[in-house]
Motif scaffolding. Structure first.
Motif, PDB file in Angstrom:
ATOM      1  N   ASP A  23     -16.561 -25.146  -9.071  1.00 35.66           N
ATOM      2  CA  ASP A  23     -17.405 -23.960  -8.970  1.00 35.66           C
ATOM      3  C   ASP A  23     -16.499 -22.808  -8.533  1.00 35.66           C
ATOM      4  O   ASP A  23     -15.822 -22.912  -7.496  1.00 35.66           O
ATOM      5  N   ILE A  24     -16.480 -21.752  -9.312  1.00 32.91           N
ATOM      6  CA  ILE A  24     -15.681 -20.586  -8.939  1.00 32.91           C
ATOM      7  C   ILE A  24     -16.629 -19.562  -8.328  1.00 32.91           C
ATOM      8  O   ILE A  24     -17.547 -19.080  -8.999  1.00 32.91           O
ATOM      9  N   VAL A  25     -16.412 -19.282  -7.049  1.00 31.72           N
ATOM     10  CA  VAL A  25     -17.290 -18.368  -6.327  1.00 31.72           C
ATOM     11  C   VAL A  25     -16.660 -16.980  -6.348  1.00 31.72           C
ATOM     12  O   VAL A  25     -15.499 -16.809  -5.960  1.00 31.72           O
ATOM     13  N   ALA A  33     -13.608 -18.180  -3.722  1.00 33.46           N
ATOM     14  CA  ALA A  33     -13.298 -19.587  -3.467  1.00 33.46           C
ATOM     15  C   ALA A  33     -13.346 -20.364  -4.765  1.00 33.46           C
ATOM     16  O   ALA A  33     -14.052 -19.991  -5.702  1.00 33.46           O
ATOM     17  N   VAL A  34     -12.562 -21.427  -4.812  1.00 38.64           N
ATOM     18  CA  VAL A  34     -12.632 -22.380  -5.919  1.00 38.64           C
ATOM     19  C   VAL A  34     -12.967 -23.727  -5.287  1.00 38.64           C
ATOM     20  O   VAL A  34     -12.143 -24.310  -4.579  1.00 38.64           O
ATOM     21  N   ILE A 356      -6.473 -18.189 -11.253  1.00 42.58           N
ATOM     22  CA  ILE A 356      -7.726 -18.737 -10.734  1.00 42.58           C
ATOM     23  C   ILE A 356      -7.452 -19.321  -9.361  1.00 42.58           C
ATOM     24  O   ILE A 356      -7.016 -20.471  -9.230  1.00 42.58           O
ATOM     25  N   ALA A 357      -7.653 -18.504  -8.342  1.00 45.44           N
ATOM     26  CA  ALA A 357      -7.425 -18.932  -6.956  1.00 45.44           C
ATOM     27  C   ALA A 357      -8.070 -17.883  -6.055  1.00 45.44           C
ATOM     28  O   ALA A 357      -8.281 -16.741  -6.485  1.00 45.44           O
ATOM     29  N   PRO A 358      -8.395 -18.266  -4.835  1.00 42.23           N
ATOM     30  CA  PRO A 358      -9.005 -17.293  -3.921  1.00 42.23           C
ATOM     31  C   PRO A 358      -8.114 -16.064  -3.771  1.00 42.23           C
ATOM     32  O   PRO A 358      -6.890 -16.187  -3.644  1.00 42.23           O
ATOM     33  N   GLY A 359      -8.732 -14.894  -3.814  1.00 41.80           N
ATOM     34  CA  GLY A 359      -7.987 -13.651  -3.677  1.00 41.80           C
ATOM     35  C   GLY A 359      -7.567 -13.040  -5.000  1.00 41.80           C
ATOM     36  O   GLY A 359      -7.236 -11.858  -5.070  1.00 41.80           O
TER      37      GLY A 359
END
Lengths: 402, 402
Positions: A23-25, A33-34, A356-359
């Motif tokens: 889930d990609i938030v 978040a991932v 695809i990563a937080p930030g």
């Protein structure tokens, strides 16, 4: 997630290239978040991405927003056997077009962003006839479509620098007015003056502290010589990592000795090579260049314009074409073709917050495939495109914009 | 129209390649009349074809219905550096597949007929392991899909004839059991015996009075030598016009002298050349061959199989690829690329009643484009397909069948 990042969208149950289901938030424009699938919040908008591969948006390494004829009835190609003849044919046609650059370029932006492109590098013709009109049109397009695509502009001397006196000065003004890089074109083939052409464009780049992206169609040992000249100037001016050469057919047309010393020079200067997987000519050998330490990225180049009736700007299909031309068959090779339209041009263009990563910025594309290699091999058109955290296209159709 | 031909369907207001707007009146499986737009009867079924280009159905010059992996999850390519290694890799894979040929081949037929293919030539592997199982599956597919596509079958010795003793006898039986042509494969590269291989397959063709379609990947002067050997045997056995060579990369890899004498031999023997617009290797130069009197037609070849993860069987896109590889830019060249997937393979395959004229069979495709060259350049997916006078597909989707 920090508390000031309220989730605004969850891309739920997507498969990553690595095979994880997540889930990609998203909070605003950013990936917050991932998480493992099922762990994302359900009190915000959700996109069901089950049975989809998720990837960061495509990055277009080479396009000409000002040249496309999209929006006009199909215009038959005017044959021209040399680059010089084609330049003249294009100029003749350009004077008669019923639609301005902004309309044609806008259509192209809408088409390619619906395919999944989130960032692009566009060349724009600068010559003593058109002046800076094309640049100004692209700057307006950049503003008008800021929500769909990030645009980087190369001031491109399509008619030469030496053969079209006054162009160097225009390129200089173009950079001051908002172009991001200086372009160039066949120092030998068009300007008949390798030293003069390269001195002129590198001087402008040095003056403004910007990079270069140079069109090079000159063949064989001549083109290879020019590549080494470009590499030497890149090092002399401390521009390592800021210079690209587009096409560089020569790299596919030389013997092992020439290839070896040319690739070595490019690697040392961190000059990147752009290829569109050309049809009728030899192309730079991607894997051999990679092995020598040279970065190779992909781009569409001409899309239904005076140079070519082909092309649609779909970078997934472009990755497929590059892979087809390079005999990329195994999964790792297909994945590399995909990287040539995503992470590799993102690095060349210096796009921050890519991935695809937080930030990272929430620029994503969902592809209807079980695996990434399958997506490259089949280039399915069923896609979902997210830009700056917002759903912008589904199944090839843009959503209504504000 | 004669009185016994009651109109059953009118394709109304379609534009022909020549730019005329017409009503095509169909009676049963046959075109009864081609009238100026508006003059067709309105007391039968009608398809509104305004803003459409109408063309005769695509003719697939080279496909492998038995090889495709369609219907299975994506299977990563097993690398094999030589043709021989790839043959072994395919055999290994073949033993494990969860879906029979009929299911996989059936999926492929449904996919390509929805794109607009109305006739095809399929090779089918014949070797001492698989025997005639593939042929039998294709014969069943031919019957099962008679309403969607006309199938011509080549008995193809994928594992060689000399190196796989017993194969020649199987090819002979294959022709007796319903294969239409004898195939062949790299007499030097696979069988290491040019004379032995060609003697064997030409003997079978002569015995049964059928044609041949021979795979030839052997490069440069070796491949050119084999082409001249094939041409000489074709004339010796009176098979002019009944022999094709598929791929023939050699024609793109030889000097002017070799090219000249090889093209001359092919033209004299009326041996046609099939190309799929290959990616990593040189391809036969279409216009040079045409100028020498040699027929060149196109085909898809591998479609998601053990040989290649690429390909979808869309012949309009194949025409586009061939045109792209051959630098076909002007309208006449784009139209020629289209002919390479329509009238040229129709002639090579000996399809009777092909074309848009009274008395021809009503096998038609409607394309969403203003002109034929535009259709080739853009390969629009919005199509309407008519086979044997019946609407069989719209927008890439097959209609329900009885």
């Amino acid at each position: 997630m920090t508390e000031d990042m309220q989730p605004s969208l969850v891309v739920a149950g997507a498969r990553t290239a690595g095979g994880h289901t997540v889930d990609i938030v998203i909070a605003g424009e950013t990936i917050a978040a991932v998480l493992p699938a099922g762990q994302g919040p359900d009190d915000c908008d959700r996109i069901d991405a089950s049975d989809r591969i998720v990837a960061p948006s495509f990055v277009e390494g080479h396009i000409h927003l000002d040249k496309t004829l999209l929006g006009l009835p199909f215009i038959p190609h005017l044959p021209g056997d040399t680059v010089a003849l084609r330049i003249e044919a294009e100029k003749t046609l350009r004077r008669t077009l019923a639609l301005p650059i902004e309309e044609r370029g806008g259509r192209l932006i809408e088409q390619i962003t619906a395919f999944g492109t989130g960032s692009l590098r566009s060349h724009v013709d600068i010559d003593t006839e058109v002046g800076l009109a094309g640049l100004h049109a692209l700057l307006r397009l950049k503003e008008r479509y800021w929500d769909l695509v990030d645009i980087q502009i190369v001031a491109f001397p399509q008619s030469g620098v030496i053969t079209d006196p006054g162009t160097a000065e225009l390129l200089d003004v173009a950079i001051r007015e908002g172009a991001d890089l200086v372009g160039g074109l066949d120092p030998a083939g068009i300007d008949q003056d390798v030293t003069g052409h390269l001195d002129a464009i590198f001087a402008i780049a040095e003056r403004h502290g910007v990079g270069l992206d140079i069109h090079l169609h000159d063949p064989g040992p001549l083109g290879a010589f020019e590549l080494r000249q470009i590499a030497a100037r890149t090092i002399a001016l401390g521009l390592q990592g800021k210079v690209a050469v587009s096409h560089a057919f020569a790299l596919g047309q030389i013997d092992d000795f020439e290839f070896g010393r040319t690739a070595e020079a490019l690697a040392a200067a961190r000059v990147a090579i752009m290829t569109n997987g050309p049809g009728p000519v030899a192309m730079p050998p991607v894997r051999r260049l990679n092995a020598a330490g040279v970065t190779v990225f992909a781009g569409s180049d001409n899309i239904r314009d005076a140079w070519s009736p082909y092309g649609d700007g779909d970078l997934l299909r472009r990755a497929q074409l590059v892979g087809y031309r390079q005999d990329f068959l195994a999964d790792a090779s297909l994945a590399h073709a995909f990287a040539m339209v995503t992470e590799i041009p993102a690095a060349v263009l210096g796009i921050e917050h890519y991935g695809i990563a937080p930030g990272k910025r929430a620029d994503l594309v969902l592809l209807a495939a079980d695996t990434l290699p399958e997506a490259v091999a089949g280039a399915p058109l069923d896609r979902t495109v997210i830009k700056r955290g917002r759903l912008v296209a589904r199944k090839g159709m843009l959503m209504p914009r504000d």
